[in-house]
Enzyme design. Structure first.
Site, mmCIF file in Angstrom:
data_model
loop_
_atom_site.group_PDB
_atom_site.id
_atom_site.type_symbol
_atom_site.label_atom_id
_atom_site.label_comp_id
_atom_site.label_asym_id
_atom_site.label_seq_id
_atom_site.Cartn_x
_atom_site.Cartn_y
_atom_site.Cartn_z
ATOM 1 N N SER A 1 38.795 34.189 37.287
ATOM 2 C CA SER A 1 40.491 34.592 37.758
ATOM 3 C C SER A 1 41.148 34.558 38.449
ATOM 4 C CB SER A 1 39.811 36.260 37.136
ATOM 5 O OG SER A 1 38.856 36.497 36.582
ATOM 6 N N ARG A 2 40.481 34.660 39.874
ATOM 7 C CA ARG A 2 42.219 34.632 40.658
ATOM 8 C C ARG A 2 42.393 32.394 40.492
ATOM 9 N NH1 ARG A 2 38.664 37.434 44.024
ATOM 10 N NH2 ARG A 2 39.730 39.622 45.079
ATOM 11 N N MET B 1 34.466 28.042 38.318
ATOM 12 C CA MET B 1 36.182 29.316 37.046
ATOM 13 C C MET B 1 35.889 30.065 38.210
ATOM 14 S SD MET B 1 35.207 28.059 33.261
ATOM 15 C CE MET B 1 35.651 26.784 32.803
ATOM 16 N N HIS C 1 37.437 33.745 31.558
ATOM 17 C CA HIS C 1 37.234 32.344 31.668
ATOM 18 C C HIS C 1 35.598 32.420 31.414
ATOM 19 C CE1 HIS C 1 34.893 33.115 35.705
ATOM 20 N NE2 HIS C 1 35.886 34.466 35.654
ATOM 21 N N GLY D 1 33.271 31.264 32.721
ATOM 22 C CA GLY D 1 31.753 32.358 33.796
ATOM 23 C C GLY D 1 31.568 33.358 33.468
ATOM 24 N N HIS D 2 32.744 34.306 32.984
ATOM 25 C CA HIS D 2 32.188 35.413 31.999
ATOM 26 C C HIS D 2 31.881 35.522 30.578
ATOM 27 C CE1 HIS D 2 36.014 36.475 34.030
ATOM 28 N NE2 HIS D 2 35.082 37.501 35.176
ATOM 29 N N TYR E 1 40.142 39.311 33.015
ATOM 30 C CA TYR E 1 40.816 38.028 32.969
ATOM 31 C C TYR E 1 39.878 37.318 32.228
ATOM 32 C CZ TYR E 1 44.522 35.286 33.566
ATOM 33 O OH TYR E 1 46.452 34.861 33.287
HETATM 34 P P1 AMP Z 1 34.192 38.707 38.349
HETATM 35 O O1 AMP Z 1 35.204 39.465 36.957
HETATM 36 O O2 AMP Z 1 34.970 38.290 38.997
HETATM 37 O O3 AMP Z 1 34.113 40.399 39.355
HETATM 38 O O4 AMP Z 1 32.979 38.708 37.142
HETATM 39 C C1 AMP Z 1 32.271 38.734 36.775
HETATM 40 C C2 AMP Z 1 30.989 38.374 36.542
HETATM 41 O O5 AMP Z 1 31.692 36.891 36.561
HETATM 42 C C3 AMP Z 1 30.436 38.157 37.870
HETATM 43 O O6 AMP Z 1 29.036 38.345 37.690
HETATM 44 C C4 AMP Z 1 30.946 36.743 38.896
HETATM 45 O O7 AMP Z 1 29.594 36.326 39.356
HETATM 46 C C5 AMP Z 1 31.105 35.791 36.689
HETATM 47 N N1 AMP Z 1 31.112 34.761 37.106
HETATM 48 C C6 AMP Z 1 32.970 34.835 38.251
HETATM 49 N N2 AMP Z 1 32.551 33.507 37.779
HETATM 50 C C7 AMP Z 1 31.703 32.547 37.588
HETATM 51 C C8 AMP Z 1 31.373 31.354 36.917
HETATM 52 N N3 AMP Z 1 32.675 30.859 37.287
HETATM 53 N N4 AMP Z 1 30.370 31.402 36.579
HETATM 54 C C9 AMP Z 1 29.185 32.131 36.772
HETATM 55 N N5 AMP Z 1 29.393 33.643 36.374
HETATM 56 C C10 AMP Z 1 30.649 33.825 37.091
#
Ligand code: AMP
Length: 279
Positions: A184-185, A182, A32, A34-35, A30
């Site tokens: 996904s939630r 940012m 965004h 950040g990813h 999902y």
């Molecule tokens: P997730 O899919 O939420 O497990 O996140 C995957 C990676 O993206 C993890 O290393 C998170 O820390 C990083 N991540 C999630 N949200 C952000 C954000 N807003 N800014 C930077 N990295 C992010």
């Protein structure tokens, strides 16, 4: 897209054999911005950029939001293609965790604080899946976001303790225009909740300002944050923490480097944020 461990391993091995470097971005999808920031870094710093997409069931406890976790594989595939990611690794749950699977990696101490206190077993789940991904993808570099600060501390420790030959790279938190980190939630928030969610970053900003103006009492900082969040009817504090960014242990005095971190339920959705301060 690669769907099996065997294909992923063989592909990684053949890239390594031809002298190519591999960068891995582990995600739960999902996507965004950040990813995408992590993917861009992996893309530019390695010959082969691999993004894994796996909603890891063992890092959720019963009653948490595993079933509600947002998913949109088609959209994620498009976004990864746009960024010229070389391999999107999307394994099935049963491939990663066959029935007889019973191993857990426990990074002790570090895993029990902050988010680990309210989500027992969460970081065992994270460390276990990341260790598996490191074995499967065999990256030279792996990319993590500082939004999940504790996760970066746990993974670094695990990589060092277990002699993984991978460089852990961390990148800053990417935010919406109004400051909300940012996540996904965020897509689970109603309009009112989305507006209330601004209190996370706003309370951190107030804390940073107070520290800049000379406040050194960690308790005072925790109280200032709690008071700001208490003003939002839709928000409920999970924890507010002022800790050492190395040990993640709570401090009483803010000096040198400190991690100010919090988790807040906005409606049913649990959000986290943090800031690293230096005095
Ligand atoms: P997730 O899919 O939420 O497990 O996140 C995957 C990676 O993206 C993890 O290393 C998170 O820390 C990083 N991540 C999630 N949200 C952000 C954000 N807003 N800014 C930077 N990295 C992010």
């Amino acid at each position: 897209m690669v769907r099996t461990i065997q294909e992923m391993k063989e592909t990684a091995l053949s890239h390594r054999a031809s002298g190519k470097t591999i960068g891995l971005v582990p995600t739960m999808g999902y996507f965004h911005e950040g990813h995408l920031s992590l993917m861009r870094a992996a893309r530019s710093e390695n010959d082969i950029a691999v993004v894994s997409l796996f909603v890891n069931p063992i890092q959720f406890r019963p009653g948490e939001d595993l079933d509600r976790y947002p998913r949109d594989l088609n959209r994620d595939v498009e976004l990864a293609l746009d960024l010229e990611v070389d391999i999107l690794f999307v394994p099935e749950g049963t491939e990663i965790y066959p029935k007889e699977f019973c191993t857990r990696i426990s990074v002790q101490g570090l895993s029990d604080r902050l988010c680990g206190e309210s989500r027992p077993g969460h970081f065992q789940g994270v460390a276990t899946v990341v260790a598996k991904l490191f074995h499967i993808v065999q990256p030279h570099r792996a990319y993590f976001g500082l939004k999940d600060f504790q996760q970066t501390v746990v993974i670094r420790r695990m990589a060092q303790d277990l002699n993984f030959d991978v460089k852990i790279i961390t990148l800053p938190t990417v935010r919406e225009k109004d400051g909300l980190a940012m996540s996904s939630r965020n897509s689970c928030l109603s309009a009112d909740e989305r507006s209330a969610a601004r209190c996370l970053k706003e309370s951190l900003d107030i804390a940073v300002l107070q520290i800049r103006e000379g406040e050194r009492s960690a308790d005072s900082i925790r109280t200032i944050i709690r008071e700001r969040i208490a003003r939002e009817k839709l928000a409920r504090i999970d924890y507010v923490s002022v800790s050492s960014p190395k040990s993640l242990q709570e401090v009483s005095v803010v000096e040198g480097e400190a991690l100010v971190a919090l988790a807040v339920f906005v409606g049913r959705t649990r959000l986290i944020d943090n800031v690293l301060v230096r005095t």
